[in-house]
Motif scaffolding. Structure first.
Motif, PDB file in Angstrom:
ATOM      1  N   ALA A  30      -3.708   7.877  -5.618  1.00  0.00           N
ATOM      2  CA  ALA A  30      -3.533   7.357  -4.260  1.00  0.00           C
ATOM      3  C   ALA A  30      -3.529   8.496  -3.240  1.00  0.00           C
ATOM      4  N   VAL A  31      -2.879   9.589  -3.569  1.00  0.00           N
ATOM      5  CA  VAL A  31      -2.862  10.744  -2.662  1.00  0.00           C
ATOM      6  C   VAL A  31      -4.274  11.308  -2.501  1.00  0.00           C
ATOM      7  N   MET A  32      -5.041  11.332  -3.586  1.00  0.00           N
ATOM      8  CA  MET A  32      -6.415  11.826  -3.491  1.00  0.00           C
ATOM      9  C   MET A  32      -7.259  10.922  -2.590  1.00  0.00           C
ATOM     10  N   LEU A  33      -7.084   9.609  -2.698  1.00  0.00           N
ATOM     11  CA  LEU A  33      -7.810   8.689  -1.823  1.00  0.00           C
ATOM     12  C   LEU A  33      -7.398   8.891  -0.368  1.00  0.00           C
ATOM     13  N   TRP A  34      -6.101   9.087  -0.147  1.00  0.00           N
ATOM     14  CA  TRP A  34      -5.617   9.302   1.221  1.00  0.00           C
ATOM     15  C   TRP A  34      -6.198  10.597   1.791  1.00  0.00           C
ATOM     16  N   LEU A  35      -6.250  11.640   0.961  1.00  0.00           N
ATOM     17  CA  LEU A  35      -6.805  12.911   1.423  1.00  0.00           C
ATOM     18  C   LEU A  35      -8.283  12.778   1.777  1.00  0.00           C
ATOM     19  N   LEU A  36      -9.011  11.985   0.997  1.00  0.00           N
ATOM     20  CA  LEU A  36     -10.414  11.762   1.336  1.00  0.00           C
ATOM     21  C   LEU A  36     -10.543  11.089   2.698  1.00  0.00           C
ATOM     22  N   ASP A  37      -9.696  10.078   2.959  1.00  0.00           N
ATOM     23  CA  ASP A  37      -9.714   9.434   4.268  1.00  0.00           C
ATOM     24  C   ASP A  37      -9.277  10.402   5.361  1.00  0.00           C
ATOM     25  N   PHE A  38      -8.278  11.220   5.077  1.00  0.00           N
ATOM     26  CA  PHE A  38      -7.794  12.187   6.057  1.00  0.00           C
ATOM     27  C   PHE A  38      -8.898  13.166   6.441  1.00  0.00           C
ATOM     28  N   LEU A  39      -9.665  13.615   5.442  1.00  0.00           N
ATOM     29  CA  LEU A  39     -10.762  14.531   5.729  1.00  0.00           C
ATOM     30  C   LEU A  39     -11.822  13.859   6.592  1.00  0.00           C
ATOM     31  N   CYS A  40     -12.049  12.556   6.352  1.00  0.00           N
ATOM     32  CA  CYS A  40     -13.022  11.832   7.182  1.00  0.00           C
ATOM     33  C   CYS A  40     -12.510  11.700   8.614  1.00  0.00           C
ATOM     34  N   ILE A  41     -11.220  11.430   8.775  1.00  0.00           N
ATOM     35  CA  ILE A  41     -10.635  11.324  10.118  1.00  0.00           C
ATOM     36  C   ILE A  41     -10.699  12.678  10.818  1.00  0.00           C
ATOM     37  N   ARG A  42     -10.388  13.738  10.098  1.00  0.00           N
ATOM     38  CA  ARG A  42     -10.447  15.089  10.668  1.00  0.00           C
ATOM     39  C   ARG A  42     -11.867  15.411  11.113  1.00  0.00           C
ATOM     40  N   SER A  64     -18.770   6.564   9.927  1.00  0.00           N
ATOM     41  CA  SER A  64     -18.464   5.140  10.006  1.00  0.00           C
ATOM     42  C   SER A  64     -16.993   4.888   9.711  1.00  0.00           C
ATOM     43  N   ASP A  65     -16.423   3.869  10.373  1.00  0.00           N
ATOM     44  CA  ASP A  65     -15.042   3.457  10.090  1.00  0.00           C
ATOM     45  C   ASP A  65     -14.959   2.512   8.904  1.00  0.00           C
ATOM     46  N   SER A  66     -16.067   1.964   8.476  1.00  0.00           N
ATOM     47  CA  SER A  66     -16.035   0.922   7.450  1.00  0.00           C
ATOM     48  C   SER A  66     -15.935   1.457   6.031  1.00  0.00           C
ATOM     49  N   ASN A  67     -16.046   2.739   5.817  1.00  0.00           N
ATOM     50  CA  ASN A  67     -16.031   3.271   4.452  1.00  0.00           C
ATOM     51  C   ASN A  67     -14.722   3.993   4.138  1.00  0.00           C
ATOM     52  N   LYS A  68     -13.627   3.308   4.296  1.00  0.00           N
ATOM     53  CA  LYS A  68     -12.315   3.874   3.972  1.00  0.00           C
ATOM     54  C   LYS A  68     -12.102   3.842   2.462  1.00  0.00           C
ATOM     55  N   MET A  69     -11.458   4.868   1.939  1.00  0.00           N
ATOM     56  CA  MET A  69     -11.156   4.934   0.513  1.00  0.00           C
ATOM     57  C   MET A  69      -9.744   4.447   0.208  1.00  0.00           C
ATOM     58  N   PHE A  70      -8.842   4.607   1.151  1.00  0.00           N
ATOM     59  CA  PHE A  70      -7.430   4.295   0.943  1.00  0.00           C
ATOM     60  C   PHE A  70      -7.156   2.878   1.452  1.00  0.00           C
ATOM     61  N   THR A  71      -7.540   1.871   0.657  1.00  0.00           N
ATOM     62  CA  THR A  71      -7.317   0.464   1.013  1.00  0.00           C
ATOM     63  C   THR A  71      -6.532  -0.202  -0.104  1.00  0.00           C
ATOM     64  N   TRP A  72      -6.007  -1.390   0.190  1.00  0.00           N
ATOM     65  CA  TRP A  72      -5.268  -2.126  -0.838  1.00  0.00           C
ATOM     66  C   TRP A  72      -6.173  -2.469  -2.016  1.00  0.00           C
ATOM     67  N   GLU A  73      -7.427  -2.802  -1.741  1.00  0.00           N
ATOM     68  CA  GLU A  73      -8.356  -3.144  -2.819  1.00  0.00           C
ATOM     69  C   GLU A  73      -8.612  -1.942  -3.731  1.00  0.00           C
ATOM     70  N   SER A  74      -8.794  -0.769  -3.126  1.00  0.00           N
ATOM     71  CA  SER A  74      -9.039   0.408  -3.949  1.00  0.00           C
ATOM     72  C   SER A  74      -7.788   0.800  -4.735  1.00  0.00           C
ATOM     73  N   LEU A  75      -6.615   0.651  -4.129  1.00  0.00           N
ATOM     74  CA  LEU A  75      -5.379   0.955  -4.864  1.00  0.00           C
ATOM     75  C   LEU A  75      -5.169  -0.016  -6.019  1.00  0.00           C
ATOM     76  N   ARG A  76      -5.481  -1.300  -5.786  1.00  0.00           N
ATOM     77  CA  ARG A  76      -5.381  -2.282  -6.871  1.00  0.00           C
ATOM     78  C   ARG A  76      -6.351  -1.937  -7.995  1.00  0.00           C
ATOM     79  N   ALA A  77      -7.563  -1.542  -7.646  1.00  0.00           N
ATOM     80  CA  ALA A  77      -8.555  -1.176  -8.664  1.00  0.00           C
ATOM     81  C   ALA A  77      -8.118   0.065  -9.440  1.00  0.00           C
ATOM     82  N   VAL A  78      -7.537   1.038  -8.744  1.00  0.00           N
ATOM     83  CA  VAL A  78      -7.048   2.243  -9.432  1.00  0.00           C
ATOM     84  C   VAL A  78      -5.918   1.885 -10.389  1.00  0.00           C
ATOM     85  N   TRP A  79      -4.982   1.040  -9.949  1.00  0.00           N
ATOM     86  CA  TRP A  79      -3.857   0.642 -10.821  1.00  0.00           C
ATOM     87  C   TRP A  79      -4.382  -0.092 -12.045  1.00  0.00           C
TER      88      TRP A  79
END
Length: 130
Positions: A30-42, A64-79
């Motif tokens: 989850a932290v890795m997904l968040w960091l990927l989104d953070f890098l995109c925001i930066r 694009s704003d539509s390609n977020k990695m840190f979403t509930w769907e991605s977290l559910r898939a990772v779990w």
């Protein structure tokens, strides 16, 4: 009735232990997904700052704003993926599971190791039918 209560309690304890064992791996993913989104925001912020300078040398970059990695769907898939990986029956370096297979010619179910002949190695071919 007591037996079913004991079975339910054992199942609940098993699930709780599984969650505790998977939690560190899940949090790391989850932290890795968040960091990927953070890098995109930066990157977006830096692009906005770069637009103010009006440099003709740099080509425009589309973000694009539509390609977020840190979403509930991605977290559910990772779990779910972590849980499936942890609960699989085959593990590296351990004995292979002796699962049931269907013999094509005889159309009957047997165990895989029932097909071995002496000391010869058993080869399974998982080919396609296309």
């Amino acid at each position: 009735m007591d037996d079913s209560g004991g079975v339910q309690m054992a199942r609940a304890l098993k699930h709780a232990a599984l969650c505790l064992m998977l939690l560190p791996r899940f949090l790391l993913a989850a932290v890795m997904l968040w960091l990927l989104d953070f890098l995109c925001i930066r990157r977006k912020v830096l692009l906005k700052m770069g637009e103010r300078q009006d440099s003709q040398d740099d080509p425009p970059v589309c973000v694009s704003d539509s390609n977020k990695m840190f979403t509930w769907e991605s977290l559910r898939a990772v779990w779910h993926g972590q849980k499936l990986d942890f609960l699989k029956s085959a593990h590296l370096g351990e004995a292979a599971p002796n699962t049931e297979v269907v013999l094509v010619q005889e159309r009957r179910q047997v165990r895989i190791l029932d097909c071995t002949k002496g000391k010869r190695p058993l080869v399974l071919n998982f080919g396609s039918c296309s």
